[in-house]
Design a protein around this motif. Structure first.
Motif, PDB file in Angstrom:
ATOM      1  N   ALA A 210       0.347   2.689 -11.158  1.00 26.65           N
ATOM      2  CA  ALA A 210       0.921   3.802 -10.422  1.00 26.65           C
ATOM      3  C   ALA A 210       1.324   3.382  -9.010  1.00 26.65           C
ATOM      4  CB  ALA A 210      -0.099   4.936 -10.344  1.00 26.65           C
ATOM      5  N   PRO A 211       2.216   4.159  -8.373  1.00 30.48           N
ATOM      6  CA  PRO A 211       2.493   3.910  -6.955  1.00 30.48           C
ATOM      7  C   PRO A 211       1.193   3.883  -6.157  1.00 30.48           C
ATOM      8  CG  PRO A 211       4.051   5.500  -7.841  1.00 30.48           C
ATOM      9  CD  PRO A 211       3.024   5.275  -8.912  1.00 30.48           C
ATOM     10  N   GLY A 212       1.145   2.996  -5.168  1.00 27.47           N
ATOM     11  CA  GLY A 212      -0.080   2.827  -4.402  1.00 27.47           C
ATOM     12  C   GLY A 212      -0.950   1.696  -4.906  1.00 27.47           C
ATOM     13  N   TRP A 213      -0.531   1.022  -5.991  1.00 26.21           N
ATOM     14  CA  TRP A 213      -1.267  -0.133  -6.512  1.00 26.21           C
ATOM     15  C   TRP A 213      -1.184  -1.261  -5.490  1.00 26.21           C
ATOM     16  CZ3 TRP A 213       1.280  -4.351  -9.739  1.00 26.21           C
ATOM     17  CH2 TRP A 213       0.322  -5.267 -10.209  1.00 26.21           C
ATOM     18  N   SER A 214      -2.317  -1.806  -5.122  1.00 34.13           N
ATOM     19  CA  SER A 214      -2.405  -2.752  -4.009  1.00 34.13           C
ATOM     20  C   SER A 214      -1.505  -3.970  -4.160  1.00 34.13           C
ATOM     21  CB  SER A 214      -3.857  -3.210  -3.834  1.00 34.13           C
ATOM     22  OG  SER A 214      -4.356  -3.770  -5.048  1.00 34.13           O
ATOM     23  N   ARG A 215      -1.420  -4.533  -5.352  1.00 33.07           N
ATOM     24  CA  ARG A 215      -0.671  -5.784  -5.496  1.00 33.07           C
ATOM     25  C   ARG A 215       0.823  -5.559  -5.659  1.00 33.07           C
ATOM     26  NH1 ARG A 215      -5.298  -6.914  -8.316  1.00 33.07           N
ATOM     27  NH2 ARG A 215      -4.399  -6.845 -10.401  1.00 33.07           N
ATOM     28  N   GLY A 216       1.255  -4.314  -5.845  1.00 29.85           N
ATOM     29  CA  GLY A 216       2.681  -4.054  -5.989  1.00 29.85           C
ATOM     30  C   GLY A 216       3.498  -4.566  -4.813  1.00 29.85           C
ATOM     31  N   PRO A 217       3.263  -4.066  -3.599  1.00 31.18           N
ATOM     32  CA  PRO A 217       4.042  -4.558  -2.463  1.00 31.18           C
ATOM     33  C   PRO A 217       3.760  -6.011  -2.123  1.00 31.18           C
ATOM     34  CG  PRO A 217       2.345  -3.017  -1.740  1.00 31.18           C
ATOM     35  CD  PRO A 217       2.378  -2.951  -3.231  1.00 31.18           C
ATOM     36  N   ALA A 218       2.555  -6.486  -2.440  1.00 29.86           N
ATOM     37  CA  ALA A 218       2.228  -7.890  -2.162  1.00 29.86           C
ATOM     38  C   ALA A 218       3.078  -8.813  -3.026  1.00 29.86           C
ATOM     39  CB  ALA A 218       0.739  -8.135  -2.405  1.00 29.86           C
ATOM     40  N   TRP A 219       3.135  -8.536  -4.334  1.00 30.05           N
ATOM     41  CA  TRP A 219       3.952  -9.363  -5.223  1.00 30.05           C
ATOM     42  C   TRP A 219       5.428  -9.287  -4.827  1.00 30.05           C
ATOM     43  CZ3 TRP A 219       0.989 -12.655  -7.078  1.00 30.05           C
ATOM     44  CH2 TRP A 219      -0.116 -12.403  -7.904  1.00 30.05           C
ATOM     45  N   PRO A 268      -8.580   5.812  -0.920  1.00 30.96           N
ATOM     46  CA  PRO A 268      -8.844   4.926   0.223  1.00 30.96           C
ATOM     47  C   PRO A 268     -10.307   4.540   0.372  1.00 30.96           C
ATOM     48  CG  PRO A 268      -8.334   7.164   0.938  1.00 30.96           C
ATOM     49  CD  PRO A 268      -8.009   7.100  -0.517  1.00 30.96           C
ATOM     50  N   ASP A 269     -11.202   5.331  -0.221  1.00 28.38           N
ATOM     51  CA  ASP A 269     -12.626   4.995  -0.176  1.00 28.38           C
ATOM     52  C   ASP A 269     -13.082   4.258  -1.433  1.00 28.38           C
ATOM     53  OD1 ASP A 269     -12.900   6.252   2.296  1.00 28.38           O
ATOM     54  OD2 ASP A 269     -13.260   8.198   1.365  1.00 28.38           O
ATOM     55  N   GLY A 270     -12.130   3.921  -2.297  1.00 21.25           N
ATOM     56  CA  GLY A 270     -12.450   3.181  -3.510  1.00 21.25           C
ATOM     57  C   GLY A 270     -12.544   1.705  -3.230  1.00 21.25           C
ATOM     58  N   PRO A 271     -12.538   0.886  -4.281  1.00 22.19           N
ATOM     59  CA  PRO A 271     -12.685  -0.564  -4.080  1.00 22.19           C
ATOM     60  C   PRO A 271     -11.512  -1.148  -3.319  1.00 22.19           C
ATOM     61  CG  PRO A 271     -12.111  -0.079  -6.354  1.00 22.19           C
ATOM     62  CD  PRO A 271     -12.412   1.237  -5.707  1.00 22.19           C
ATOM     63  N   PRO A 272     -11.777  -2.131  -2.445  1.00 25.41           N
ATOM     64  CA  PRO A 272     -10.674  -2.851  -1.785  1.00 25.41           C
ATOM     65  C   PRO A 272     -10.105  -3.899  -2.728  1.00 25.41           C
ATOM     66  CG  PRO A 272     -12.758  -3.787  -1.105  1.00 25.41           C
ATOM     67  CD  PRO A 272     -13.089  -2.630  -2.033  1.00 25.41           C
ATOM     68  N   ASP A 273      -9.038  -4.532  -2.315  1.00 20.95           N
ATOM     69  CA  ASP A 273      -8.485  -5.628  -3.119  1.00 20.95           C
ATOM     70  C   ASP A 273      -8.137  -6.802  -2.205  1.00 20.95           C
ATOM     71  OD1 ASP A 273      -7.417  -7.300  -4.986  1.00 20.95           O
ATOM     72  OD2 ASP A 273      -5.676  -6.060  -5.461  1.00 20.95           O
ATOM     73  N   THR A 274      -9.099  -7.689  -2.069  1.00 21.86           N
ATOM     74  CA  THR A 274      -8.882  -8.866  -1.220  1.00 21.86           C
ATOM     75  C   THR A 274      -7.806  -9.784  -1.781  1.00 21.86           C
ATOM     76  OG1 THR A 274     -10.698 -10.017  -2.344  1.00 21.86           O
ATOM     77  CG2 THR A 274     -11.228  -8.842  -0.290  1.00 21.86           C
ATOM     78  N   SER A 275      -7.600  -9.757  -3.097  1.00 29.49           N
ATOM     79  CA  SER A 275      -6.571 -10.635  -3.661  1.00 29.49           C
ATOM     80  C   SER A 275      -5.186 -10.221  -3.183  1.00 29.49           C
ATOM     81  CB  SER A 275      -6.638 -10.641  -5.191  1.00 29.49           C
ATOM     82  OG  SER A 275      -6.123  -9.455  -5.765  1.00 29.49           O
ATOM     83  N   ALA A 276      -4.942  -8.916  -3.044  1.00 29.53           N
ATOM     84  CA  ALA A 276      -3.653  -8.444  -2.528  1.00 29.53           C
ATOM     85  C   ALA A 276      -3.454  -8.906  -1.096  1.00 29.53           C
ATOM     86  CB  ALA A 276      -3.574  -6.920  -2.611  1.00 29.53           C
ATOM     87  N   ALA A 277      -4.543  -8.897  -0.311  1.00 28.61           N
ATOM     88  CA  ALA A 277      -4.445  -9.362   1.070  1.00 28.61           C
ATOM     89  C   ALA A 277      -4.123 -10.849   1.125  1.00 28.61           C
ATOM     90  CB  ALA A 277      -5.749  -9.072   1.805  1.00 28.61           C
ATOM     91  N   ALA A 278      -4.735 -11.648   0.240  1.00 29.72           N
ATOM     92  CA  ALA A 278      -4.472 -13.089   0.224  1.00 29.72           C
ATOM     93  C   ALA A 278      -3.023 -13.380  -0.163  1.00 29.72           C
ATOM     94  CB  ALA A 278      -5.435 -13.784  -0.734  1.00 29.72           C
ATOM     95  N   VAL A 279      -2.503 -12.665  -1.158  1.00 32.12           N
ATOM     96  CA  VAL A 279      -1.096 -12.822  -1.552  1.00 32.12           C
ATOM     97  C   VAL A 279      -0.189 -12.484  -0.371  1.00 32.12           C
ATOM     98  CG1 VAL A 279       0.739 -11.930  -3.038  1.00 32.12           C
ATOM     99  CG2 VAL A 279      -1.518 -12.390  -4.003  1.00 32.12           C
ATOM    100  N   THR A 280      -0.507 -11.387   0.302  1.00 31.27           N
ATOM    101  CA  THR A 280       0.307 -10.949   1.431  1.00 31.27           C
ATOM    102  C   THR A 280       0.290 -11.966   2.560  1.00 31.27           C
ATOM    103  OG1 THR A 280      -0.107  -8.641   0.878  1.00 31.27           O
ATOM    104  CG2 THR A 280       0.635  -9.102   3.113  1.00 31.27           C
ATOM    105  N   ALA A 281      -0.872 -12.555   2.838  1.00 33.06           N
ATOM    106  CA  ALA A 281      -0.960 -13.557   3.895  1.00 33.06           C
ATOM    107  C   ALA A 281      -0.034 -14.731   3.608  1.00 33.06           C
ATOM    108  CB  ALA A 281      -2.404 -14.035   4.045  1.00 33.06           C
ATOM    109  N   VAL A 282      -0.003 -15.189   2.352  1.00 33.08           N
ATOM    110  CA  VAL A 282       0.888 -16.292   1.994  1.00 33.08           C
ATOM    111  C   VAL A 282       2.342 -15.875   2.147  1.00 33.08           C
ATOM    112  CG1 VAL A 282       1.680 -17.727   0.064  1.00 33.08           C
ATOM    113  CG2 VAL A 282      -0.770 -17.456   0.500  1.00 33.08           C
ATOM    114  N   ALA A 283       2.679 -14.650   1.726  1.00 29.87           N
ATOM    115  CA  ALA A 283       4.050 -14.166   1.875  1.00 29.87           C
ATOM    116  C   ALA A 283       4.456 -14.110   3.348  1.00 29.87           C
ATOM    117  CB  ALA A 283       4.191 -12.789   1.233  1.00 29.87           C
ATOM    118  N   LEU A 284       3.560 -13.634   4.214  1.00 32.68           N
ATOM    119  CA  LEU A 284       3.862 -13.562   5.643  1.00 32.68           C
ATOM    120  C   LEU A 284       4.018 -14.958   6.243  1.00 32.68           C
ATOM    121  CD1 LEU A 284       1.478 -10.662   6.734  1.00 32.68           C
ATOM    122  CD2 LEU A 284       3.975 -10.577   6.565  1.00 32.68           C
TER     123      LEU A 284
END
Length: 359
Positions: A210-219, A268-284
């Motif tokens: 669904a929209p709001g999936w953490s890895r969507g914008p990261a990918w 927003p109070d559910g589980p975080p997704d560090t993998s999305a953050a790592a993907v984003t860091a590489v993209a940046l």
């Protein structure tokens, strides 16, 4: 901005590679790690690697490039060879599997041949009428899907044999997934990550992911950053792709934006997704290598994300608090093989061990 001599990045990279070595010793050599229990560190493995097998091969190649030993190179080469069965599989995740499984290989003719075969197979499978390489049927369900996780690696593979096809594949996903011109106020993080196609109805939004999936914008940001490093691809894209990349990057660099996204924006109070953050860091980091007034800001934010991951979510060489599938409750606070990979790749870039323009 983190420099090549920053000790925290050096130490974290060494610990992560030690975890890779331990994993290689602990699991069956014919299997691929997927996600690991956050408490015990025990891996759930797969026989063929699923869509994430290329990241394990990529981690082994990072280790081999670092140590330079014949044994480590042999292990990485053997793992990459086990990805061969995915060349003709009906899935656009061949990019995730066969680009990242081969892009870091060095002096390995087998990996080069595999990458070349994969690129040709992807080009042959492009649906010219739909303008993309379909998601495919390899994992079940309808095959005529456009999903953002079918972009990373696939764009770069296609670029090696058909830049116009790579651009078309990316542009189709951009036109479907991003909020349209009349909805600029809607954050890019709420992009629609998956669409299905039927001849009688055209493209329709999928309920999952669904929209709001953490890895969507990261990918999506990663694929767009990769395209911007390939002029033959961007020449085929309409409009101003770098401006679009900046709009996407604003999702991660604007004031008040979190360093680690929730796995589902609606929780927003559910589980975080560090993998999305790592993907984003590489993209940046990739975007920071392009000329432009925001390059330094992208590099700073990427280093900030990586440092936060290491300081708050990294234990025993493991990147924890990655979320495989929040909707189904699968591995919601775990170590994920692709999270480890992108953290390792980001650290390798910060310490001068990887050139992100070519990976």
């Amino acid at each position: 901005m983190t420099t090549r001599t920053d000790p925290w990045a050096e130490r974290a990279f060494a610990r992560l590679l030690a975890r890779v070595a331990a994993t290689a010793s602990d699991i069956d050599a014919e299997r691929f790690p997927l996600y690991a229990d956050p408490h015990t560190g025990e891996w759930t493995t797969t026989g063929r690697g699923s869509w994430a097998g290329g990241f394990w091969a990529g981690l082994l190649w990072l280790r081999a490039r670092h140590t330079g030993t014949a044994a480590d190179k042999s292990a990485a080469s053997a793992c990459t060879a086990r990805l061969t069965g995915w060349v003709d599989a009906d899935t656009s995740t061949r990019g995730l599997i066969l680009w990242y499984g081969t892009a870091l290989a060095f002096e390995d003719p087998g990996a080069e041949q595999l990458r070349s075969r994969a690129a040709g197979a992807c080009l042959s499978a492009v649906d010219e009428e739909l303008g993309l390489l379909p998601w495919g049927s390899a994992f079940g369900g309808p095959r005529l899907l456009a999903r953002v996780d079918g972009l990373p690696g696939t764009v770069t593979l296609l670029a090696t044999v058909g830049p116009a096809a790579a651009a078309s594949h990316l542009q189709r996903h951009l036109s479907l997934c991003l909020p349209g011109p009349g909805t600029e106020a809607r954050p890019a993080r709420d992009l629609v990550p998956a669409w299905s196609y039927k001849a009688e109805t055209g493209w329709r939004e999928c309920a999952e992911p669904a929209p709001g999936w953490s890895r969507g914008p990261a990918w999506l940001l990663l694929a767009l950053a990769d395209a911007l490093h390939r002029p033959a691809v961007t020449a085929c894209l309409p409009g101003h792709p770098q401006t679009l990349a900046e709009r996407l990057a604003d999702t991660w660099t604007g004031p008040g934006t979190p360093l680690i996204p929730p796995a589902e924006a609606a929780r927003p109070d559910g589980p975080p997704d560090t993998s999305a953050a790592a993907v984003t860091a590489v993209a940046l980091l990739k975007l920071s290598l392009l000329p432009g007034p925001r390059a330094a800001a992208y590099a700073h934010r990427a280093a900030q994300i990586l440092k936060h991951l290491v300081d708050h979510h990294f234990s025993g060489g493991r990147l924890l608090n990655g979320c495989y599938d929040a909707h189904k409750g699968v591995a919601t606070h775990h170590e994920l093989v692709w999270g480890d990979f992108f953290l390792a790749l980001g650290l390798a870039a910060l310490t001068g061990r990887a050139d992100l323009r070519t990976v």
